[in-house]
Write a protein that holds these residues in place. Structure first.
Motif, PDB file in Angstrom:
ATOM      1  N   UNK A 209      37.330 -10.671 -20.759  1.00  0.00           N
ATOM      2  CA  UNK A 209      37.940 -11.644 -19.858  1.00  0.00           C
ATOM      3  C   UNK A 209      37.575 -11.284 -18.423  1.00  0.00           C
ATOM      4  N   UNK A 210      37.075 -12.259 -17.685  1.00  0.00           N
ATOM      5  CA  UNK A 210      36.645 -12.001 -16.312  1.00  0.00           C
ATOM      6  C   UNK A 210      37.810 -12.081 -15.341  1.00  0.00           C
ATOM      7  N   UNK A 211      37.643 -11.403 -14.226  1.00  0.00           N
ATOM      8  CA  UNK A 211      38.715 -11.114 -13.279  1.00  0.00           C
ATOM      9  C   UNK A 211      38.654 -12.040 -12.063  1.00  0.00           C
ATOM     10  N   UNK A 212      39.806 -12.562 -11.654  1.00  0.00           N
ATOM     11  CA  UNK A 212      39.896 -13.372 -10.440  1.00  0.00           C
ATOM     12  C   UNK A 212      40.085 -12.454  -9.225  1.00  0.00           C
ATOM     13  N   UNK A 213      39.007 -11.815  -8.814  1.00  0.00           N
ATOM     14  CA  UNK A 213      39.018 -11.002  -7.601  1.00  0.00           C
ATOM     15  C   UNK A 213      37.621 -11.061  -7.004  1.00  0.00           C
ATOM     16  N   UNK A 214      37.538 -10.989  -5.686  1.00  0.00           N
ATOM     17  CA  UNK A 214      36.234 -10.985  -5.015  1.00  0.00           C
ATOM     18  C   UNK A 214      35.742  -9.552  -4.869  1.00  0.00           C
ATOM     19  N   UNK A 215      34.505  -9.314  -5.299  1.00  0.00           N
ATOM     20  CA  UNK A 215      33.884  -8.000  -5.190  1.00  0.00           C
ATOM     21  C   UNK A 215      32.780  -8.085  -4.139  1.00  0.00           C
ATOM     22  N   UNK A 216      33.072  -7.532  -2.961  1.00  0.00           N
ATOM     23  CA  UNK A 216      32.163  -7.703  -1.827  1.00  0.00           C
ATOM     24  C   UNK A 216      30.803  -7.049  -2.061  1.00  0.00           C
ATOM     25  N   UNK A 217      30.768  -5.964  -2.828  1.00  0.00           N
ATOM     26  CA  UNK A 217      29.491  -5.298  -3.086  1.00  0.00           C
ATOM     27  C   UNK A 217      28.617  -6.091  -4.054  1.00  0.00           C
ATOM     28  N   UNK A 218      29.248  -6.918  -4.878  1.00  0.00           N
ATOM     29  CA  UNK A 218      28.504  -7.736  -5.846  1.00  0.00           C
ATOM     30  C   UNK A 218      28.053  -9.048  -5.220  1.00  0.00           C
ATOM     31  N   UNK A 219      28.903  -9.613  -4.383  1.00  0.00           N
ATOM     32  CA  UNK A 219      28.604 -10.902  -3.747  1.00  0.00           C
ATOM     33  C   UNK A 219      28.738 -10.820  -2.227  1.00  0.00           C
ATOM     34  N   UNK A 220      27.905  -9.981  -1.592  1.00  0.00           N
ATOM     35  CA  UNK A 220      28.024  -9.824  -0.135  1.00  0.00           C
ATOM     36  C   UNK A 220      27.700 -11.100   0.641  1.00  0.00           C
ATOM     37  N   UNK A 221      26.911 -11.982   0.040  1.00  0.00           N
ATOM     38  CA  UNK A 221      26.508 -13.210   0.729  1.00  0.00           C
ATOM     39  C   UNK A 221      27.417 -14.393   0.397  1.00  0.00           C
TER      40      UNK A 221
END
Length: 365
Positions: A209-221
Motif C-alpha cells: 500500500x502506497x503512502x500519502x506523504x511527499x518525499x522531497x528526495x524522490x520528487x525534488x521537482x
C-alpha cells in the motif's frame, strides 16, 4: 474491466438496492469495510456474502484488522493486542498466534485480505502522525522479525496481506488523514532503514500500500506531490530499482492529503499512471463512476499491466470458513487469552476508549 482497478467502501451495515446497482455497474476489483459496516458477526458475514454474490469476478473483501486501536471488530468482539504491545512483550510465539487468530477471525467473517502488516518504523511512539501503537519495531530488523512472523501466519491460514505504508509513514510530520506530510530523508538513508522491511519481506507479501506523504528526495521537482501519486517512487524506485512485481494499491484517496488538492477522477488517474494497480475510495463511494471514467483515459497498456497483476493476486484468494456462532465464540475466547498473555490479566480486561485522544481518526472509521 477498468473497475477491477478500484477498491470501494460500502456505506452501511447492509447492501441496499442502490449499493448493489452501483457495484454491478462499476464491477470493482474489491471492497474495503470499516467499523461503520459492523453491527454483529452474523450481520457482517451476511454483508460480505452479499458482496461476493453481486460480483461476477471474485472480489477482494478487505479490512484493516491490525490489532489495538485499528481493530474494526472492536464493537462486536475482543480487541486484539496492538503491534506495539506485541513487540514490547517480545515473544515471537505470541506474534504468530496473533497472525493465526486474525486469519481465522477474518475468514469466518467472509474476508480474504487484511490490510496488514504495518511495516513502518516507529521513530517516536508518541508522534501525532496516525501511527501510534501500530508499529512492530523501532528499527528495521525489529519490524522485519515481528511483521514477518505475523505476515507468514496470516497467509498460512489463507488470508492475503498488504504491507503498508510504502515507503514510510513512520517519518510523517503530520497525519495524512488531515494534511499531506512532508519527509526530507534521502533515498540512500531510506535504503538503509525504512525500505529494509519492504526489501526483506517483498517476496512474502501479497500487495503493498502506497503512502500519502511527499518525499522531497524522490520528487525534488514536484513539491507537494504525494508518494502515492509519484511515478518516481512507485515505478522507478519500487518496481524498477527494488524489483517489486506484485500489486500496489493506494491508501484511501478520500484522506485530506489527497482530497485537499486533487479532485476525484484526476486523483485516480494519477495514481494508476504513477504505478498503483488499485485505487482505494473508502468513503465517497458515490464518486466511483467519475473515477471509472478517468481510468478509461489511461493507455490500454497501463490498464492491462495492472489487470494482469490483480488477476494473478486474486488466484490466491481463499473461500471463507463456514460461519457458526460457536466458532465465533471460540475465536473470541482465544483472542482474550492472547490479550492476557500479552498484557496480563488485569490490563487485558480493560476496555480502551480512544474517543478522547487527540489522535488520528483511523481508529474511528
Amino acid at each position: 474491466m477498468h473497475g477491477q482497478l478500484l477498491l470501494l467502501g460500502v456505506p452501511g451495515t447492509e447492501l441496499t438496492a442502490a449499493d448493489a446497482a452501483r457495484y454491478k455497474a462499476i464491477r470493482p476489483g474489491g471492497f474495503v469495510l470499516f467499523g461503520r459496516n459492523v453491527a454483529s458477526p452474523e450481520q457482517l458475514r451476511k454483508l460480505t456474502d452479499d458482496l461476493r454474490d453481486i460480483s461476477d469476478i471474485t472480489p477482494i473483501i478487505a479490512i484493516d484488522q491490525e490489532g489495538g486501536r485499528v481493530s474494526r471488530t472492536r464493537e462486536i468482539g475482543t480487541e486484539p493486542p496492538s503491534a506495539q504491545e506485541l513487540r514490547e512483550k517480545g515473544d515471537m510465539g505470541l506474534v504468530a498466534r496473533h497472525g493465526i487468530l486474525m486469519a481465522d477471525l477474518l475468514r469466518l467473517l467472509g474476508f480474504n485480505m487484511n490490510f496488514a502488516p504495518v511495516l513502518d518504523i516507529s521513530y517516536d511512539d508518541e508522534a501525532d502522525n496516525a501511527m501510534k501503537g501500530r508499529c512492530y519495531g523501532t528499527d528495521a530488523q525489529e519490524v522485519i522479525t515481528n511483521a514477518g512472523i505475523f505476515n507468514r501466519n496470516l497467509r498460512h491460514n489463507r488470508v492475503l496481506s498488504s504491507g503498508k505504508h510504502f515507503p514510510s509513514c513512520g517519518l510523517a510530520d503530520t497525519d495524512p488523514h488531515h494534511d499531506l506530510p512532508h519527509i526530507d530523508k534521502s533515498v540512500a538513508d531510506m535504503l538503509k532503514s525504512d525500505l529494509l522491511p519492504y526489501t526483506a519481506l517483498m517476496p512474502e507479501l501479497d500487495s503493498l500500500m502506497s503512502c500519502h506523504a511527499h518525499f522531497s528526495a524522490v520528487d525534488p521537482d514536484s513539491p507537494g506531490l504525494p508518494g502515492s501519486l509519484s511515478h518516481n517512487l512507485l515505478t522507478k524506485l519500487l518496481r524498477n530499482q527494488l524489483g517489486y512485481e506484485g500489486v500496489i494499491m493506494t491508501d484511501d484517496l478520500d484522506m485530506g492529503a489527497i482530497v485537499n488538492t486533487y479532485g476525484r477522477g484526476p486523483d485516480v488517474k494519477l495514481a494508476v499512471a504513477a504505478g498503483n494497480d488499485m485505487a482505494m475510495i473508502c468513503h465517497q463511494v458515490d464518486t466511483a463512476q467519475v473515477a471509472l471514467d478517468h481510468l478509461k483515459e489511461l493507455p490500454i497498456s497501463t490498464i492491462d499491466d495492472s489487470l494482469k497483476r490483480v488477476e494473478k493476486m486474486k488466484k490466491r484468494l481463499s473461500n471463507p470458513l463456514k460461519y457458526s456462532q460457536k466458532e465465533w465464540d471460540l475465536i473470541d475466547e482465544d483472542i482474550m487469552k492472547l490479550r492476557v498473555d500479552v498484557l496480563g490479566e488485569e490490563a487485558a480486561k480493560e476496555v480502551r476508549d480512544y474517543s478522547g485522544e487527540k489522535r488520528s481518526p483511523v481508529e474511528g472509521y
